[in-house]
Design a protein around this motif. Structure first.
Motif, mmCIF file in Angstrom:
data_model
loop_
_atom_site.group_PDB
_atom_site.id
_atom_site.type_symbol
_atom_site.label_atom_id
_atom_site.label_comp_id
_atom_site.label_asym_id
_atom_site.label_seq_id
_atom_site.Cartn_x
_atom_site.Cartn_y
_atom_site.Cartn_z
ATOM 1 N N VAL A 5 0.852 -1.187 0.000
ATOM 2 C CA VAL A 5 0.000 0.000 0.000
ATOM 3 C C VAL A 5 0.887 1.236 0.000
ATOM 4 C CG1 VAL A 5 -1.779 1.300 1.188
ATOM 5 C CG2 VAL A 5 -1.828 -1.205 1.240
ATOM 6 N N GLU A 6 0.785 2.033 -1.069
ATOM 7 C CA GLU A 6 1.567 3.263 -1.169
ATOM 8 C C GLU A 6 0.798 4.435 -0.564
ATOM 9 O OE1 GLU A 6 2.113 1.089 -5.242
ATOM 10 O OE2 GLU A 6 0.485 1.556 -3.841
ATOM 11 N N SER A 7 1.541 5.406 -0.079
ATOM 12 C CA SER A 7 0.949 6.647 0.405
ATOM 13 C C SER A 7 1.980 7.758 0.287
ATOM 14 C CB SER A 7 0.471 6.507 1.848
ATOM 15 O OG SER A 7 1.553 6.201 2.707
ATOM 16 N N GLY A 8 1.510 8.998 0.412
ATOM 17 C CA GLY A 8 2.423 10.133 0.443
ATOM 18 C C GLY A 8 2.483 10.965 -0.822
ATOM 19 N N GLY A 9 1.761 10.555 -1.848
ATOM 20 C CA GLY A 9 1.772 11.334 -3.076
ATOM 21 C C GLY A 9 1.061 12.668 -2.903
ATOM 22 N N GLY A 10 1.206 13.536 -3.902
ATOM 23 C CA GLY A 10 0.547 14.822 -3.843
ATOM 24 C C GLY A 10 1.021 15.759 -4.916
ATOM 25 N N LEU A 11 0.594 17.008 -4.793
ATOM 26 C CA LEU A 11 0.970 18.071 -5.726
ATOM 27 C C LEU A 11 2.009 18.961 -5.060
ATOM 28 C CD1 LEU A 11 0.556 19.820 -8.282
ATOM 29 C CD2 LEU A 11 -1.338 20.932 -7.069
ATOM 30 N N VAL A 12 3.165 19.089 -5.709
ATOM 31 C CA VAL A 12 4.234 19.926 -5.179
ATOM 32 C C VAL A 12 4.786 20.799 -6.298
ATOM 33 C CG1 VAL A 12 4.869 18.279 -3.385
ATOM 34 C CG2 VAL A 12 5.990 18.175 -5.623
ATOM 35 N N GLN A 13 5.620 21.761 -5.909
ATOM 36 C CA GLN A 13 6.259 22.629 -6.896
ATOM 37 C C GLN A 13 7.660 22.118 -7.214
ATOM 38 O OE1 GLN A 13 6.069 26.603 -5.247
ATOM 39 N NE2 GLN A 13 4.056 26.949 -6.156
ATOM 40 N N SER A 21 5.663 6.358 0.994
ATOM 41 C CA SER A 21 5.774 5.191 1.854
ATOM 42 C C SER A 21 5.105 3.997 1.198
ATOM 43 C CB SER A 21 5.100 5.444 3.205
ATOM 44 O OG SER A 21 5.698 6.535 3.878
ATOM 45 N N CYS A 22 5.652 2.826 1.429
ATOM 46 C CA CYS A 22 5.088 1.575 0.931
ATOM 47 C C CYS A 22 4.979 0.613 2.111
ATOM 48 C CB CYS A 22 5.965 0.986 -0.167
ATOM 49 S SG CYS A 22 5.423 -0.630 -0.773
ATOM 50 N N GLY A 23 3.753 0.383 2.564
ATOM 51 C CA GLY A 23 3.519 -0.549 3.653
ATOM 52 C C GLY A 23 3.402 -1.963 3.124
ATOM 53 N N ILE A 24 4.071 -2.905 3.798
ATOM 54 C CA ILE A 24 4.156 -4.281 3.324
ATOM 55 C C ILE A 24 3.508 -5.221 4.327
ATOM 56 C CG2 ILE A 24 5.755 -6.057 2.484
ATOM 57 C CD1 ILE A 24 7.893 -3.707 2.538
ATOM 58 N N SER A 25 2.649 -6.111 3.855
ATOM 59 C CA SER A 25 2.031 -7.099 4.724
ATOM 60 C C SER A 25 1.861 -8.398 3.952
ATOM 61 C CB SER A 25 0.682 -6.605 5.244
ATOM 62 O OG SER A 25 -0.214 -6.392 4.171
ATOM 63 N N GLY A 26 1.588 -9.474 4.682
ATOM 64 C CA GLY A 26 1.393 -10.756 4.025
ATOM 65 C C GLY A 26 2.444 -11.779 4.407
ATOM 66 N N ASN A 74 12.519 -2.174 8.520
ATOM 67 C CA ASN A 74 11.991 -3.533 8.564
ATOM 68 C C ASN A 74 11.095 -3.759 9.780
ATOM 69 O OD1 ASN A 74 13.216 -4.235 6.162
ATOM 70 N ND2 ASN A 74 15.077 -4.964 7.156
ATOM 71 N N ALA A 75 11.340 -3.063 10.878
ATOM 72 C CA ALA A 75 10.490 -3.207 12.059
ATOM 73 C C ALA A 75 9.068 -2.731 11.767
ATOM 74 C CB ALA A 75 11.077 -2.432 13.223
ATOM 75 N N LYS A 76 8.958 -1.719 10.918
ATOM 76 C CA LYS A 76 7.645 -1.185 10.537
ATOM 77 C C LYS A 76 7.145 -1.794 9.224
ATOM 78 C CE LYS A 76 8.208 3.296 12.827
ATOM 79 N NZ LYS A 76 8.202 4.769 12.663
ATOM 80 N N ALA A 77 7.948 -2.669 8.628
ATOM 81 C CA ALA A 77 7.574 -3.270 7.342
ATOM 82 C C ALA A 77 7.176 -2.193 6.344
ATOM 83 C CB ALA A 77 6.447 -4.283 7.525
ATOM 84 N N THR A 78 8.028 -1.194 6.231
ATOM 85 C CA THR A 78 7.755 -0.055 5.353
ATOM 86 C C THR A 78 9.023 0.309 4.585
ATOM 87 O OG1 THR A 78 6.108 0.804 6.904
ATOM 88 C CG2 THR A 78 6.942 2.320 5.243
ATOM 89 N N VAL A 79 8.829 0.624 3.316
ATOM 90 C CA VAL A 79 9.911 1.119 2.470
ATOM 91 C C VAL A 79 9.555 2.540 2.057
ATOM 92 C CG1 VAL A 79 11.084 0.857 0.252
ATOM 93 C CG2 VAL A 79 10.639 -1.146 1.685
ATOM 94 N N TYR A 80 10.542 3.424 2.106
ATOM 95 C CA TYR A 80 10.327 4.830 1.808
ATOM 96 C C TYR A 80 11.072 5.227 0.535
ATOM 97 C CZ TYR A 80 9.025 4.742 6.733
ATOM 98 O OH TYR A 80 8.441 4.425 7.938
ATOM 99 N N LEU A 81 10.516 6.212 -0.137
ATOM 100 C CA LEU A 81 11.210 6.837 -1.253
ATOM 101 C C LEU A 81 11.216 8.334 -0.990
ATOM 102 C CD1 LEU A 81 12.590 6.377 -4.024
ATOM 103 C CD2 LEU A 81 10.387 6.977 -5.069
#
Length: 126
Positions: A5-13, A21-26, A74-81
């Motif tokens: 599940v990705e999040s954090g997108g938006g409109l910027v200048q 952020s990319c949340g990982i589960s499974g 890895n503790a939060k199972a999240t990858v960031y860009l």
């Protein structure tokens, strides 16, 4: 398989920064490596960055090297860009993708990724 599940997108200048952020589960969430791809309107999905979560090796497309940084908690199972010095050409839908083992040779091969998120829109205005 994993769910992403990705999040954090938006409109910027142009020149701004944004962190996705990319949340990982499974079942394979702890062992899967993760990459970011992006797709602009009318263009093919393109590799952005990837990370091996065991060892921390990272790989980048030339177009983002020095501006983007991929990291994993890895503790939060999240990858960031983290995206810095954004330019209008960075405008795209950004997807995270996972597979069991990323190498320098296979990181950019979109068809080798097994699982994908739904994408998050990033728009950079000039």
């Amino acid at each position: 398989q994993v769910q992403l599940v990705e999040s954090g997108g938006g409109l910027v200048q142009a020149g701004d920064s944004l962190t996705l952020s990319c949340g990982i589960s499974g079942r394979s969430s702890r062992t899967s490596d993760v990459a970011w791809f992006r797709q602009a309107p009318g263009k093919e999905r393109a590799f952005v960055a990837a990370i091996r979560r065991s060892g921390g090796n990272t790989y980048y497309a030339e177009s983002v090297k020095g501006r983007f940084n991929i990291s994993a908690d890895n503790a939060k199972a999240t990858v960031y860009l983290q995206m810095n010095s954004l330019i209008p050409e960075d405008t795209a839908v950004y997807y995270c993708a996972a597979k069991l083992f990323i190498t320098s040779t296979t990181a950019a091969h979109v068809k080798t990724y097994r699982d994908w998120g739904q994408g998050t829109q990033v728009t950079v205005s000039s």
